[in-house]
Design a protein around this motif. Structure first.
Motif, mmCIF file in Angstrom:
data_model
loop_
_atom_site.group_PDB
_atom_site.id
_atom_site.type_symbol
_atom_site.label_atom_id
_atom_site.label_comp_id
_atom_site.label_asym_id
_atom_site.label_seq_id
_atom_site.Cartn_x
_atom_site.Cartn_y
_atom_site.Cartn_z
ATOM 1 N N PRO A 303 64.635 -133.991 -37.375
ATOM 2 C CA PRO A 303 65.233 -133.102 -36.357
ATOM 3 C C PRO A 303 64.837 -131.648 -36.607
ATOM 4 C CG PRO A 303 66.883 -134.583 -37.294
ATOM 5 C CD PRO A 303 65.653 -134.711 -38.144
ATOM 6 N N MET A 304 64.841 -130.845 -35.554
ATOM 7 C CA MET A 304 64.512 -129.430 -35.701
ATOM 8 C C MET A 304 65.381 -128.599 -34.774
ATOM 9 S SD MET A 304 60.973 -128.945 -33.533
ATOM 10 C CE MET A 304 60.959 -127.179 -33.819
ATOM 11 N N SER A 305 65.453 -127.298 -35.074
ATOM 12 C CA SER A 305 66.214 -126.389 -34.221
ATOM 13 C C SER A 305 65.325 -125.893 -33.090
ATOM 14 C CB SER A 305 66.731 -125.202 -35.035
ATOM 15 O OG SER A 305 67.248 -124.207 -34.170
ATOM 16 N N THR A 306 65.596 -126.371 -31.889
ATOM 17 C CA THR A 306 64.833 -125.888 -30.732
ATOM 18 C C THR A 306 65.228 -124.452 -30.388
ATOM 19 O OG1 THR A 306 66.480 -126.962 -29.306
ATOM 20 C CG2 THR A 306 64.438 -128.168 -29.736
ATOM 21 N N THR A 307 66.413 -124.028 -30.858
ATOM 22 C CA THR A 307 66.845 -122.640 -30.623
ATOM 23 C C THR A 307 65.893 -121.664 -31.295
ATOM 24 O OG1 THR A 307 69.166 -123.324 -30.519
ATOM 25 C CG2 THR A 307 68.736 -120.986 -30.940
ATOM 26 N N TRP A 308 65.481 -121.972 -32.521
ATOM 27 C CA TRP A 308 64.552 -121.094 -33.234
ATOM 28 C C TRP A 308 63.210 -121.027 -32.509
ATOM 29 C CZ3 TRP A 308 65.072 -118.285 -37.916
ATOM 30 C CH2 TRP A 308 66.355 -118.334 -38.472
ATOM 31 N N VAL A 309 62.767 -122.157 -31.969
ATOM 32 C CA VAL A 309 61.520 -122.180 -31.197
ATOM 33 C C VAL A 309 61.665 -121.305 -29.953
ATOM 34 C CG1 VAL A 309 59.895 -123.639 -29.929
ATOM 35 C CG2 VAL A 309 60.931 -124.489 -32.034
ATOM 36 N N PHE A 310 62.805 -121.423 -29.282
ATOM 37 C CA PHE A 310 63.008 -120.694 -28.031
ATOM 38 C C PHE A 310 63.090 -119.184 -28.250
ATOM 39 C CE2 PHE A 310 65.770 -119.109 -24.536
ATOM 40 C CZ PHE A 310 64.934 -119.431 -23.487
ATOM 41 N N ILE A 311 63.832 -118.749 -29.263
ATOM 42 C CA ILE A 311 63.931 -117.300 -29.490
ATOM 43 C C ILE A 311 62.594 -116.741 -29.961
ATOM 44 C CG2 ILE A 311 66.418 -117.326 -29.913
ATOM 45 C CD1 ILE A 311 65.866 -117.079 -32.893
ATOM 46 N N GLY A 312 61.810 -117.581 -30.643
ATOM 47 C CA GLY A 312 60.453 -117.161 -31.011
ATOM 48 C C GLY A 312 59.573 -116.999 -29.784
ATOM 49 N N LEU A 313 59.703 -117.935 -28.854
ATOM 50 C CA LEU A 313 58.925 -117.886 -27.609
ATOM 51 C C LEU A 313 59.275 -116.651 -26.785
ATOM 52 C CD1 LEU A 313 57.110 -119.257 -25.415
ATOM 53 C CD2 LEU A 313 59.174 -120.417 -24.626
ATOM 54 N N LEU A 314 60.559 -116.433 -26.532
ATOM 55 C CA LEU A 314 60.977 -115.277 -25.740
ATOM 56 C C LEU A 314 60.675 -113.961 -26.453
ATOM 57 C CD1 LEU A 314 64.415 -116.033 -23.993
ATOM 58 C CD2 LEU A 314 62.117 -116.153 -23.061
ATOM 59 N N GLY A 315 60.821 -113.976 -27.787
ATOM 60 C CA GLY A 315 60.554 -112.767 -28.561
ATOM 61 C C GLY A 315 59.090 -112.353 -28.499
ATOM 62 N N GLY A 316 58.182 -113.323 -28.692
ATOM 63 C CA GLY A 316 56.752 -113.033 -28.622
ATOM 64 C C GLY A 316 56.338 -112.565 -27.243
ATOM 65 N N ARG A 317 56.901 -113.204 -26.207
ATOM 66 C CA ARG A 317 56.601 -112.817 -24.823
ATOM 67 C C ARG A 317 57.078 -111.400 -24.541
ATOM 68 N NH1 ARG A 317 60.020 -112.741 -20.480
ATOM 69 N NH2 ARG A 317 59.081 -112.882 -18.403
ATOM 70 N N GLU A 318 58.315 -111.105 -24.948
ATOM 71 C CA GLU A 318 58.890 -109.781 -24.686
ATOM 72 C C GLU A 318 58.095 -108.691 -25.390
ATOM 73 O OE1 GLU A 318 61.938 -107.958 -22.408
ATOM 74 O OE2 GLU A 318 61.355 -110.066 -22.596
ATOM 75 N N LEU A 319 57.686 -108.961 -26.636
ATOM 76 C CA LEU A 319 56.908 -107.975 -27.407
ATOM 77 C C LEU A 319 55.550 -107.737 -26.765
ATOM 78 C CD1 LEU A 319 56.717 -106.179 -29.908
ATOM 79 C CD2 LEU A 319 55.883 -108.162 -31.181
ATOM 80 N N ALA A 320 54.894 -108.811 -26.323
ATOM 81 C CA ALA A 320 53.579 -108.679 -25.682
ATOM 82 C C ALA A 320 53.674 -107.856 -24.393
ATOM 83 C CB ALA A 320 53.013 -110.067 -25.376
ATOM 84 N N MET A 321 54.752 -108.051 -23.641
ATOM 85 C CA MET A 321 54.921 -107.324 -22.382
ATOM 86 C C MET A 321 55.213 -105.838 -22.597
ATOM 87 S SD MET A 321 57.126 -110.131 -20.199
ATOM 88 C CE MET A 321 57.287 -109.105 -18.751
ATOM 89 N N LYS A 322 55.820 -105.521 -23.739
ATOM 90 C CA LYS A 322 56.201 -104.128 -23.992
ATOM 91 C C LYS A 322 55.234 -103.392 -24.915
ATOM 92 C CE LYS A 322 60.251 -104.040 -21.828
ATOM 93 N NZ LYS A 322 60.323 -105.367 -21.285
ATOM 94 N N ILE A 323 54.264 -104.104 -25.472
ATOM 95 C CA ILE A 323 53.416 -103.518 -26.520
ATOM 96 C C ILE A 323 52.575 -102.348 -26.002
ATOM 97 C CG2 ILE A 323 51.268 -104.878 -26.342
ATOM 98 C CD1 ILE A 323 51.764 -105.392 -29.454
ATOM 99 N N HIS A 324 52.279 -102.355 -24.705
ATOM 100 C CA HIS A 324 51.525 -101.250 -24.114
ATOM 101 C C HIS A 324 52.428 -100.240 -23.416
ATOM 102 C CE1 HIS A 324 47.724 -103.025 -25.084
ATOM 103 N NE2 HIS A 324 47.989 -104.126 -24.389
ATOM 104 N N GLY A 325 53.740 -100.465 -23.505
ATOM 105 C CA GLY A 325 54.676 -99.552 -22.857
ATOM 106 C C GLY A 325 55.018 -98.367 -23.744
ATOM 107 N N SER A 326 56.118 -97.710 -23.403
ATOM 108 C CA SER A 326 56.535 -96.536 -24.183
ATOM 109 C C SER A 326 57.133 -96.961 -25.511
ATOM 110 C CB SER A 326 57.573 -95.726 -23.394
ATOM 111 O OG SER A 326 58.766 -96.484 -23.265
ATOM 112 N N LYS A 327 57.141 -96.029 -26.471
ATOM 113 C CA LYS A 327 57.703 -96.312 -27.786
ATOM 114 C C LYS A 327 59.192 -96.651 -27.673
ATOM 115 C CE LYS A 327 54.445 -93.611 -30.516
ATOM 116 N NZ LYS A 327 54.265 -92.481 -31.456
#
Length: 378
Positions: A303-327
């Motif tokens: 068994p595994m924690s799908t929650t950890w997978v999901f927060i990793g997915l949303l976190g990576g997506r959010e960071l990629a979308m903001k990486i070229h934005g303002s500080k």
């Protein structure tokens, strides 16, 4: 003297405000707190009686697990279909649940978890229950009410394992899932940002609605294959026909309640992320998430924690979308990522604590494991 008096009056005002906020919160959550008290009372009365306790534990776990994990499976589905009738969404997701667990029940001789509970440490159904084993889902309900996306796998399964190695195996697989999901989504949304921006321009074509329903349904089925174990851990490993009907009926109607409440408070964790209400963005998130879970589905039966997978997915997506934005935006993103990981770690700590308190053998094994780890580091 005047300065001291001013400071004292300010402190008193702050204390009064805090007290007023606490009273307001208690009044607002009065019904919920009364319900939690009733649940604790029921658990206290019936946990010594295994045949009753297992169904109370299952009922509490069934609703609390899906309510908390709904953000990672049907959260984007609810957000992007907020304009639709709730019971249409419920019937679609509910019937997929019934079909998915029915296939497992037939293929694996009464097992509804796709053999997730056949892993060493979880293979034997409990014959007796400790108070905390049955009460664990109540803590999950409280955590869900606080809008904290924690790992239901750790919180619900950890108290039933007969070996600390089983918990460590779940932890290792879950952390690997977080790293892979974070890295995959970061690279996908960073390198394909131009393509994604074009896709999100203008009004979404009708075909996106169909694609989103297909990907959401697929993701939901895969999640059931991974996380049905969190709910079924209270029950016999092979369910009779009547037990199976009770299992599926309760979850089916529990899903109806979640859709009626539009995901309840935990849904805000999804809604605060960028563009999730756009059907195209929701489809892309569900597609990437489903592909990652498919890989882990066939990697092993641990068994595994799908929650950890999901927060990793949303976190990576959010960071990629903001990486070229303002500080400033980037700072906010890091704060959001830190908050999600912190809440997941809190859930992990609580689950391990419950496992250690409930099971003396696990406590002893953990002490040996950490002594070896400490010796290796030093």
């Amino acid at each position: 003297m005047k300065k001291v008096q001013v400071k004292k009056s300010l402190v008193q005002k702050r204390e009064k405000r805090r007290f007023a906020l606490i009273v307001l919160l208690l009044n607002k959550e009065k019904n919920f707190l009364m319900l939690i008290s009733v649940f604790f009372l029921l658990v206290g009365i019936f946990f010594p009686y295994p045949q009753i306790a297992m169904w109370i534990g299952f009922a509490l776990a069934g609703y609390s697990a899906i309510a908390n994990d709904s953000i990672q499976t049907i959260g984007t589905f609810i957000a992007s279909n907020a304009h639709r009738t709730w019971w249409h969404l419920w019937l679609y997701i509910g019937l997929i649940f019934v079909a998915t667990v029915s296939i497992s029940w037939v293929l694996f001789d009464g097992d509804v978890t796709y053999q997730r509970l056949s892993t060493k440490g979880f293979e034997n159904a409990p014959q007796q229950f400790a108070f905390l084993q049955i009460a664990a889902p109540i803590f999950l309900l409280i955590i869900t009410r606080l809008k904290m996306p924690v790992s239901t796998t750790f919180l619900l399964l950890s108290s039933f394992t007969s070996s600390s190695q089983a918990i460590i195996g779940v932890l290792e697989k879950s952390l690997l899932g977080y790293v892979i999901a974070f890295t995959t989504s970061l690279m996908a949304w960073y390198f394909m940002s131009a393509v994604i921006k074009k896709l999100l321009k203008g009004k979404a074509h009708r075909a996106w609605d169909i694609a989103q329903w297909i990907t959401s349904g697929t993701l939901w089925a895969i999640w059931i294959m991974q996380d049905a174990a969190n709910i079924a851990v209270y029950l016999p490993r092979q369910l009779s026909l009547y037990q199976f009907l009770a299992f599926t009926s309760f979850i089916f109607f529990g899903l109806g309640m979640i859709f009626f409440l539009k995901g309840d408070k935990i849904q805000e964790v999804v809604n605060e992320k960028s563009d999730v209400k756009d059907v195209r963005a929701a489809t892309l998130i569900d597609l990437v998430y489903a592909l990652i879970l498919i890989v882990f589905q066939w990697l092993s039966t641990v068994p595994m924690s799908t929650t950890w997978v999901f927060i990793g997915l949303l976190g990576g997506r959010e960071l990629a979308m903001k990486i070229h934005g303002s500080k400033k935006d980037l700072r906010k993103t890091f704060i959001m990522l830190r908050k999600d990981v912190l809440f997941a770690c809190i859930g992990l700590f609580i689950s391990v604590l419950i496992a250690v308190v409930v099971n003396p053998a696990v406590h002893q094994e953990f002490m040996i494991y950490f002594r070896k780890l400490l010796a290796a580091l030093l």
